[in-house]
Design a protein around this motif. Structure first.
Motif, mmCIF file in Angstrom:
data_model
loop_
_atom_site.group_PDB
_atom_site.id
_atom_site.type_symbol
_atom_site.label_atom_id
_atom_site.label_comp_id
_atom_site.label_asym_id
_atom_site.label_seq_id
_atom_site.Cartn_x
_atom_site.Cartn_y
_atom_site.Cartn_z
ATOM 1 N N SER A 67 0.828 -1.204 0.000
ATOM 2 C CA SER A 67 0.000 0.000 0.000
ATOM 3 C C SER A 67 0.862 1.253 0.000
ATOM 4 O O SER A 67 0.539 2.250 -0.630
ATOM 5 N N ARG A 123 2.154 1.778 -3.490
ATOM 6 C CA ARG A 123 1.075 2.277 -4.349
ATOM 7 C C ARG A 123 0.758 3.741 -4.041
ATOM 8 O O ARG A 123 0.527 4.544 -4.920
ATOM 9 N N MET A 124 0.744 4.061 -2.734
ATOM 10 C CA MET A 124 0.456 5.446 -2.333
ATOM 11 C C MET A 124 1.511 6.385 -2.920
ATOM 12 O O MET A 124 1.178 7.440 -3.477
ATOM 13 N N MET A 171 0.952 6.742 -6.605
ATOM 14 C CA MET A 171 -0.271 7.505 -6.886
ATOM 15 C C MET A 171 -0.045 8.998 -6.629
ATOM 16 O O MET A 171 -0.467 9.844 -7.408
ATOM 17 N N LYS A 223 -14.327 -5.561 -3.559
ATOM 18 C CA LYS A 223 -13.600 -4.422 -2.970
ATOM 19 C C LYS A 223 -14.493 -3.539 -2.105
ATOM 20 O O LYS A 223 -14.041 -2.517 -1.586
ATOM 21 N N TYR A 269 -9.414 0.522 0.180
ATOM 22 C CA TYR A 269 -8.415 1.416 -0.433
ATOM 23 C C TYR A 269 -7.046 0.751 -0.344
ATOM 24 O O TYR A 269 -6.451 0.709 0.743
ATOM 25 N N SER A 270 -6.533 0.273 -1.477
ATOM 26 C CA SER A 270 -5.228 -0.407 -1.419
ATOM 27 C C SER A 270 -4.149 0.561 -0.947
ATOM 28 O O SER A 270 -3.225 0.169 -0.255
ATOM 29 N N ILE A 271 -4.294 1.843 -1.276
ATOM 30 C CA ILE A 271 -3.247 2.794 -0.891
ATOM 31 C C ILE A 271 -3.342 3.183 0.586
ATOM 32 O O ILE A 271 -2.424 3.779 1.128
ATOM 33 N N LEU A 290 -10.792 9.340 -4.907
ATOM 34 C CA LEU A 290 -9.654 8.513 -4.488
ATOM 35 C C LEU A 290 -9.944 7.029 -4.725
ATOM 36 O O LEU A 290 -9.073 6.271 -5.129
ATOM 37 N N ASP A 349 -7.785 4.734 -7.106
ATOM 38 C CA ASP A 349 -7.175 3.557 -6.481
ATOM 39 C C ASP A 349 -7.526 2.293 -7.260
ATOM 40 O O ASP A 349 -6.682 1.441 -7.525
ATOM 41 N N ASN A 350 -8.782 2.208 -7.659
ATOM 42 C CA ASN A 350 -9.243 1.013 -8.378
ATOM 43 C C ASN A 350 -8.694 0.972 -9.801
ATOM 44 O O ASN A 350 -8.436 -0.092 -10.357
#
Ligand code: ATP
Length: 469
Positions: A7, A10-11, A14, A264, A287-289, A345, A349-350
């Protein structure tokens, strides 16, 4: 294959993408930034507006029982007294005595599996003491165990609107609204009188709200200035269960319809309810991030508390006469409430994907629902230095942009232009080449499949419009 996994990774990716490509900027950056406030750049504003418009389309345009509203941010000070916000719209705050980091005590307790939803300050402090005794209560920043007891921190943001003498009195403080629904309650009667709506019916609006959040470190997930998309549905109490379930289903379907996979999202049922509420669910998105499921939307049955309070404090009769039932009553309300920034967001994220291509290259793609993509089509002349190609590409671009957002790009090779459009989620890239000059056909490249097909220029508009609506 999706390459970005953790995460945090990814954050970081992003944040870099949204800044580099002009989706989101930290506010007031040249002055060192301004905590928990963000600006939306060109693509960000377009994406945000598309989400807003899609929501309004589903909530108002496609329904017979919901009308729109755009009420003001400033409202009469008594509004927030009546709604209970001035007395109790607060969060429990604790501070680190070493580095002064502020934390939300309920979030800290939740991280230990202790639910503090709507808990009293007494309960929160008892639980904090237990953690303190076990040396488990630590600052999230420096790790110190020197943490203050919890105190209530009001989320209401004050303004100094009004005359200087008024502003001195606590009673006359004008607040920036902490949620948009206050305006809906106050315009319930005007809406009823000015439209042909009869119960059950809803009022929907999108607008800014302001909260003095204690902790706001999760990018645009929790900000101090944000936009809400809220709908208040007015009904007879006997209809509550049915309508509540219908709206739960309707809102759930919104996520699926716009490409959020069912696995999700999930429902979170509030066990502790406000004294006037009869049911409350949140839709949480993974939220994966942010490393897990978090609230994106609330669906709440609020009884007749809101209109009763405003009727009591204003002295205005807000009862409804139901001709069919021959009954007079204060309407009950159920609401759907979601943050536009949180939706933004969630969709980013998706959609954020890193794909390994043949030959080892990696492409970053925003696989957004095409209806939400900021730019619908990018138009390229194959070569920048051939005026006949540029001229033709310009004429296609100028024609298409009358119908949807387009971008013209003649910079670098076509492969690089594809990558630039993939990163911002553009569904179609159109290349004007030498064959175009002979037979008026172009190549149309699909963002997701990367396949190219040849198409007549005269068919382009209809093809794209059918796919983005
Ligand atoms: P949370 O528990 O995350 O603080 P909440 O329960 O206080 O949220 P509500 O008052 O129910 O939130 O607001 C409805 C919606 O408004 C939320 O589901 C969320 O999408 C959005 N929202 C609330 N506070 C914020 C904020 N500070 N920043 C961005 N969006 C927000």
């Amino acid at each position: 294959m999706n390459k970005a996994n953790s995460s945090q990774e990814r954050m970081e990716k992003m944040l870099s993408l949204t800044k580099r490509r002009g989706f989101v900027f930290p506010s007031s950056e040249i002055y060192g930034g301004f905590a928990a406030v963000y600006d939306y750049g060109h693509y960000g504003a377009l994406l945000k507006n598309n989400i807003r418009d899609a929501w309004l389309k589903h909530m108002v345009q496609l329904r017979d029982d919901v009308v729109g509203l755009d009420s003001a941010i400033f409202m009469h000070p008594t509004t927030w007294k009546a709604s209970g916000h001035i007395d109790s719209f607060d969060d429990p705050q604790i501070d680190c005595r070493v580095c002064n980091t502020r934390m939300r005590a309920d979030h800290i307790l939740e991280s230990f599996g202790i639910s503090a939803d709507k808990a009293t300050l007494e309960f929160i402090n008892e639980e904090l003491d237990k953690l303190r005794a076990e040396k488990k209560l630590k600052c999230t920043n420096c790790g110190s165990t020197d943490i203050t007891p919890a105190k209530r921190f009001s989320l209401m943001v004050k303004s100094n609107l009004g005359s200087p003498t008024d502003a001195l009195s606590e009673e006359n403080v004008v607040y920036l609204r902490p949620e948009t629904c206050g305006g809906i309650y106050l315009e319930y009667k005007n809406t009823l009188d000015s439209t042909r709506m009869k119960l059950p019916f809803g009022i929907a609006q999108v607008g800014k709200a302001f909260r003095n959040e204690i902790v706001a470190r999760q990018f645009i997930f929790r900000t101090r200035e944000f936009e809400q998309m809220e709908m208040q549905y007015f009904l007879h109490p006997s209809e509550m269960d049915q309508k509540f379930n219908e709206w739960k289903q309707t809102r759930w379907n919104w996520y699926l319809d716009y490409g959020i996979p069912e696995e999700k999202i999930h429902w979170y049922k509030h066990e502790k309810l406000a004294h006037y509420a009869s049911d409350a669910y949140d839709i949480e998105y993974n939220y994966s991030i942010l490393g897990g499921f978090k609230e994106v939307e609330g669906i709440h049955a609020r009884g007749n508390w809101d209109l009763s309070q405003h009727s009591k404090f204003s002295g205005v009769d807000l009862t409804y006469f139901d001709e069919k039932r021959g009954e007079k009553f204060i309407p009950h309300i159920m609401e759907t409430s979601t943050g536009l920034g949180r939706q933004f967001l969630m969709f980013l994220d998706n959609a954020f994907v890193e794909e390994e291509l043949e030959g080892g290259d990696v492409r970053t793609v925003l696989k957004l629902d095409k209806r939400l993509s900021p730019i619908k089509a990018a138009i390229f002349p194959l070569l920048k230095n051939r005026p006949e190609l540029v001229e033709k590409a310009q004429s296609v671009y100028k024609d298409l942009r009358e119908s949807f957002m387009c971008e013209f790009d003649d910079n670098g090779n076509v492969g690089k232009r594809y990558r630039r459009q993939d990163e911002i989620g553009t569904p179609y890239c159109i290349t004007i080449d030498f064959e175009t000059l002979e037979n008026d056909t172009v190549t149309v490249r699909d963002r997701d499949t990367m396949k190219q097909e040849r198409m007549n220029i005269s068919d382009l508009k209809t093809f794209i419009l059918t796919n983005i609506n």
